[in-house]
Enzyme design. Structure first.
Site, PDB file in Angstrom:
ATOM      1  N   PHE A 141     -21.805   2.881 -16.065  1.00 54.86           N
ATOM      2  CA  PHE A 141     -20.992   3.654 -15.120  1.00 54.86           C
ATOM      3  C   PHE A 141     -19.569   3.125 -15.187  1.00 54.86           C
ATOM      4  O   PHE A 141     -19.311   1.979 -14.848  1.00 54.86           O
ATOM      5  CB  PHE A 141     -21.506   3.596 -13.674  1.00 54.86           C
ATOM      6  N   ASP A 226     -15.656  -4.321 -18.100  1.00 55.27           N
ATOM      7  CA  ASP A 226     -15.400  -3.554 -16.881  1.00 55.27           C
ATOM      8  C   ASP A 226     -15.999  -4.332 -15.715  1.00 55.27           C
ATOM      9  O   ASP A 226     -17.201  -4.278 -15.464  1.00 55.27           O
ATOM     10  CB  ASP A 226     -16.023  -2.153 -16.998  1.00 55.27           C
ATOM     11  N   LYS A 258     -11.553  -1.732  -7.223  1.00 58.96           N
ATOM     12  CA  LYS A 258     -12.279  -1.942  -5.966  1.00 58.96           C
ATOM     13  C   LYS A 258     -11.712  -3.075  -5.102  1.00 58.96           C
ATOM     14  O   LYS A 258     -10.726  -2.874  -4.406  1.00 58.96           O
ATOM     15  CB  LYS A 258     -13.763  -2.147  -6.262  1.00 58.96           C
TER      16      LYS A 258
HETATM   17  N1  PMP Z   1     -16.317   0.922 -13.319  1.00 62.15           N
HETATM   18  C1  PMP Z   1     -17.354   0.456 -12.649  1.00 62.15           C
HETATM   19  C2  PMP Z   1     -18.163  -0.669 -13.236  1.00 62.15           C
HETATM   20  C3  PMP Z   1     -17.704   0.989 -11.404  1.00 62.15           C
HETATM   21  O1  PMP Z   1     -18.770   0.523 -10.739  1.00 62.15           O
HETATM   22  C4  PMP Z   1     -16.913   2.046 -10.875  1.00 62.15           C
HETATM   23  C5  PMP Z   1     -17.209   2.678  -9.536  1.00 62.15           C
HETATM   24  N2  PMP Z   1     -18.476   2.600  -9.058  1.00 62.15           N
HETATM   25  C6  PMP Z   1     -15.821   2.509 -11.621  1.00 62.15           C
HETATM   26  C7  PMP Z   1     -15.542   1.921 -12.831  1.00 62.15           C
HETATM   27  C8  PMP Z   1     -14.954   3.643 -11.131  1.00 62.15           C
HETATM   28  O2  PMP Z   1     -14.150   3.259 -10.063  1.00 62.15           O
HETATM   29  P1  PMP Z   1     -13.456   4.352  -9.138  1.00 62.15           P
HETATM   30  O3  PMP Z   1     -14.522   5.014  -8.335  1.00 62.15           O
HETATM   31  O4  PMP Z   1     -12.493   3.562  -8.298  1.00 62.15           O
HETATM   32  O5  PMP Z   1     -12.765   5.302 -10.054  1.00 62.15           O
END
Ligand code: PMP
Length: 405
Positions: A141, A226, A258
């Site tokens: 994700f 990530d 986040k």
């Molecule tokens: N990368 C990871 C590992 C995530 O868990 C998330 C959100 N759950 C994102 C990217 C995307 O972040 P955003 O919702 O702020 O676009």
């Protein structure tokens, strides 16, 4: 009709139904607790998908934001502002890197990492024009943009958004041989979550991240971690990558988001080396809000809080405790508990209900969690949660499972 019911119906009538939230309407929050419009209190065991690692309205973060609201909020990157240099320098230092490219949301930071890796591939590695390939993992994700969902394996997140962006190859997560086979001369990067959060808090086998590091280094490929969800304290360290093996692994690029915004403002960033982030020239990438003064003020306070190590330590200690308590539930209703630090994926036997049903029953008992897939519940409490509150939350889970037996 209660106030909650009225507000839920109004939202239902006027919002797109791209979420199916639990039927609770929050009015205020503090620390690990939220209060709804009827005054009912709930323990937050989701923490905004880790955006609220420091809890709701941490006094240091609120103070930093208020101070900045009285100074300046937005300049755009057309002009420099006085907090930008410190934000970049301190974030780079926290990551053991050299340069920072700020964005706002996690998905934008992932997009930025993808663009940066491709550009690095053409300008530094010498990959032929438009041939760059990025290898990613199954069940990843990384966000919701068209390019990011192009390499998702989750049909729900992906269906009907094509045509998809080419240039990605998907391999099973945790399988080094598959990764090695996928890396070729056009490969510019391997993009991975060091722990797959949305997939249900899946920790890769020991040695996997070290193997990824060695393989990518040997083949001249960037390793992009990530850590949007796993980073900034959640796992009991500043980065999940640090917890691999005896000395951790250092990727070539961190993708962060986040908790970087303290649950106050959206702040994300790509953090990397001179060589990698040095590929961008003026006008080639950007964001109106990226690196704005308010974002930098809050993020600088986040960085100062992380430097104390106090939150990482709490995540470690409370995480060990949480796992111990959850293990006591394992065997009957609980099939498996995975995770690290204050982060757990709890697989419940399907006969006890779907993740959604269990979440609703927990809500009725004053605990808010979010299901991920099928009968998996994810617990990611704010790192400021007290041991007593955490125990109480687990007790409620035990009670919900007992009444469903
Ligand atoms: N990368 C990871 C590992 C995530 O868990 C998330 C959100 N759950 C994102 C990217 C995307 O972040 P955003 O919702 O702020 O676009």
């Amino acid at each position: 009709m209660s106030t909650s019911q009225r507000l839920l119906a109004e939202a239902d009538a006027h919002s797109a139904h791209n979420y199916h939230p639990l039927p609770v309407v929050i009015a205020s929050a503090e620390g690990a607790w939220m209060t709804d419009v009827e005054g009912r209190r709930y323990l937050d065991l989701l923490a905004g998908y880790s955006a609220l690692n420091f809890g709701h309205r941490h006094p240091r973060l609120i103070e930093a934001a208020k101070r900045q609201l009285d100074r300046s909020t937005l300049t755009s990157r057309a002009f420099q502002h006085d907090l930008f240099p410190a934000f970049c320098a301190e974030l780079a230092a926290l990551c053991g890197m050299e340069r920072v490219l700020p964005m706002n949301t996690g998905a934008e930071a992932v997009e930025t990492a993808v663009k940066t890796a491709r550009k690095w591939g053409y300008r530094v590695k010498g990959v032929a024009h438009d041939r760059a390939k990025i290898v990613v993992a199954e069940n990843n994700f990384h966000g919701r943009t068209t390019t990011v969902v192009s390499f998702s394996t989750d049909e729900e997140a992906r269906a009907d958004y094509g045509p998809y962006t080419p240039g990605f190859e998907i391999v099973p997560y945790g399988d080094l041989a598959a990764l090695e086979a996928a890396v070729d001369e056009d490969t510019v990067a391997v993009l991975l979550e060091p722990i797959q959060g949305e997939a249900g808090v899946h920790v890769p086998p020991p040695g996997y991240l070290t193997g990824v590091r060695e393989l990518t280094r040997a083949r001249g490929v960037l390793f992009i971690a990530d850590e949007v969800q796993s980073g900034l304290g959640r796992t009991g360290a500043t980065f999940a990558c640090e917890q691999e093996g005896p000395s951790g692994v250092q990727p070539d690029m961190y993708v962060l988001g986040k908790a970087l915004g303290g649950g106050v403002v959206p702040v994300s960033a790509v953090v990397s080396t001179d060589e990698v982030l040095g590929v961008h020239r003026p006008g080639e990438h950007g964001s109106t809000f990226g690196g704005n003064p308010l974002a930098c003020a809050v993020a600088l306070e986040v960085l100062a809080m992380l430097r104390t190590g106090e939150f990482q330590e709490r995540a470690r200690e409370l995480g060990d405790h949480l796992r111990h308590e959850l293990d006591l539930l394992t065997g009957g209703a609980v099939r498996e508990v995975r995770g690290r630090g204050l982060w757990a994926g709890i697989d419940v036997a399907p006969e006890y209900g779907t993740g959604r049903e269990l979440s609703e029953r927990l809500m009725a008992r004053g605990v808010l969690v979010k299901d991920t897939h099928g009968s998996t519940i994810r617990a990611a409490p704010p790192l400021v949660v007290s041991k007593e509150d955490l125990d109480w939350g687990v007790e409620q889970l035990g009670a919900v499972l007992a009444e469903s037996a």
